[in-house]
Write a protein that holds these residues in place. Sequence first.
Motif, mmCIF file in Angstrom:
data_model
loop_
_atom_site.group_PDB
_atom_site.id
_atom_site.type_symbol
_atom_site.label_atom_id
_atom_site.label_comp_id
_atom_site.label_asym_id
_atom_site.label_seq_id
_atom_site.Cartn_x
_atom_site.Cartn_y
_atom_site.Cartn_z
ATOM 1 N N SER A 6 0.822 -1.211 0.000
ATOM 2 C CA SER A 6 0.000 0.000 0.000
ATOM 3 C C SER A 6 0.855 1.260 0.000
ATOM 4 O O SER A 6 0.379 2.330 -0.355
ATOM 5 N N SER A 39 -12.398 -7.283 0.766
ATOM 6 C CA SER A 39 -12.028 -6.357 1.843
ATOM 7 C C SER A 39 -10.529 -6.125 1.910
ATOM 8 O O SER A 39 -10.066 -5.265 2.663
ATOM 9 N N LEU A 40 -9.761 -6.873 1.117
ATOM 10 C CA LEU A 40 -8.305 -6.839 1.215
ATOM 11 C C LEU A 40 -7.640 -6.093 0.068
ATOM 12 O O LEU A 40 -6.670 -5.366 0.294
ATOM 13 N N TYR A 41 -8.123 -6.304 -1.147
ATOM 14 C CA TYR A 41 -7.373 -5.670 -2.239
ATOM 15 C C TYR A 41 -7.955 -4.330 -2.665
ATOM 16 O O TYR A 41 -8.995 -3.917 -2.177
ATOM 17 N N THR A 49 -6.833 -2.003 1.530
ATOM 18 C CA THR A 49 -7.665 -2.668 2.526
ATOM 19 C C THR A 49 -8.739 -1.716 3.048
ATOM 20 O O THR A 49 -8.639 -0.494 2.904
ATOM 21 N N ASN A 50 -9.743 -2.288 3.665
ATOM 22 C CA ASN A 50 -10.844 -1.448 4.136
ATOM 23 C C ASN A 50 -10.406 -0.470 5.213
ATOM 24 O O ASN A 50 -11.002 0.603 5.365
#
Length: 595
Positions: A171, A436-438, A441-442
């Motif tokens: 990220s 919810s991950l890619y 992320t949330n």
Amino acid sequence: MTHFKINQKDIFFILKEQLGYGSLCSLKRYRSLTEETLDLMVTEAIRFAKKAVAPLNEIGEEQGIRYEKGQVLCPPEFAEVFRTYGQDGWTAAARDPEYGGQGFPHMMRIVVNDFMYGACQSFNMAPSLTHGAAHLIESFGTGELKKAFVPRMYNGTFSGTMCLTEPDAGSNLAATQTVAYPEGDGYKIKGSKIFISWGDHDIADNIVHLVLARIDGAPEGVGGISLFVVPKYRLDDHGGVGPFNDVVCTGIEDKLGLHASPTAALSFGAKDGCVGYLCGEPNRGLAHMFQMMNSARINTGVSGMTLASTAYQNALEYTRQRVQGKDPAKRKDGYVLIIHHPDVRRMLLWMKASVDGMRSMIYTAAFWADLAAEGQDEQSRQHYQALTDFMTPIVKAYCSDAGFRVCETAMQCLGGYGYCRDYPIEQYLRDAKIMSLYEGTNGIQAIDLMGRKMRINDGAMFAAFAKEMENFIDAHRDHDHLGGHVRDLENAFARVREMADEMRRRSKDDPLQWASYTYPALLCFGDLVMVWRLLDMACIAWDRAQKKGRKNDFFRGKVAQATFFADMVLPHTIQRAGTCTRQGREIVELADTAF
């Protein structure tokens, strides 16, 4: 029968009754279209999803993909459908005809993806990514790049990817290490990328990678990142597929779900033979890539919602067929269908409301995106752009998490059978988790919403959202049947607004405490949007029911799902808003060794 199930009546209620999507045809860009044309596109997309795409879900799950000698091999049916998908115009439905697009409103891309992702999530990632990559080139590339790649990506001959993540730069893209060295009319690319969806495969003639890299000597940080078009195979002098471009797949991930979607690790230029072409301005690559990233984030929410939708429809069908237990009120002798058990009905009504609310949330945001791009005046365009930007992290995070919970609840309706592969719900559950991950992320989406989106342009995005919410409340506060629930929404919004103001202050004065509660704060906003969109549908349905008779079950269902969801969710929303501004500092003060 296909696993993919959808209630077409629900789709058109949102598009036609709630949004009035035919009004988009009055915008200059779409004046050659009519609402009837849009309706036909929706029905044809559903037909194609059921007939062509849905069978790939079982094929892909049974056969999976194989990695052999640096190549990824997919079930042969995937290549056939990928080519047909492009040739029939679904990849470029919302793009300009100049490069092979169909010229439909932007929101229709989201509507089409609703059906295609629901039919086969693993497969539809390929044309969806291809669309995003081609649109990047169309937006920022030179005329030569557009001519060479965009038409063949839109028509299903080539595919496309987005290549951001590296082993030490997930990220945090500021840590990107891939380097581009100027050479002739292009650049030599050297580096590696991981977690690249559809990064290698055999379903298209070429794979066009959109790669973030740092031109040799560029500044550190995100301000030194550029965007490059890097095909797996170079083009020959006639524009055909030419020599290999030193883009090597070094392996694919073994994942919980999406077993037919290759997630690749890629090496660029290991043998000094990888050529890339600058797309857009030097050192502006991340800004350019955000066009595709934001689109991918919206589509992540679409994926969570549509998997939830077909999971709910499968659960509903099962509960109408499965006989188990006696009626608790003894209304009928003997055993009954499980849809008559109150706890099962509770789960069904919650899923029904969740799916309808998420779909309305997503379609509304997509509708606003068209108004932002094609609106009649600058002030209107700015307002709808602010709304679109504000909603993007909410759609991504809220719908991906809620979609997973709906899949889980659908499984619960089937009991032990839901855990078995006899039914598709266990696959939906596995496939949905990645959402919810890619694409950030949330937790990252929550930081974006409660940080930059709240502050930018002196809070203009939140102000635009608040205006829309207040307009709805003012219009329906005194509704004969639903006014009480609208006023409950008003009270919840006031509490969330107070929370947002306090968190905005904390983001500067106490950033660790602020960051501890950004995610529950995002959930508060998601709850508000869900109740708003459900009550909006309920008001429309109530008015229709008065004209057509109260016993119209479709309209009664719209009202019931809204009142149930509002009563179940808003008290939690208010309490959660309170927790976001609590004084306790356990999260930030607890020593690492105490965890």
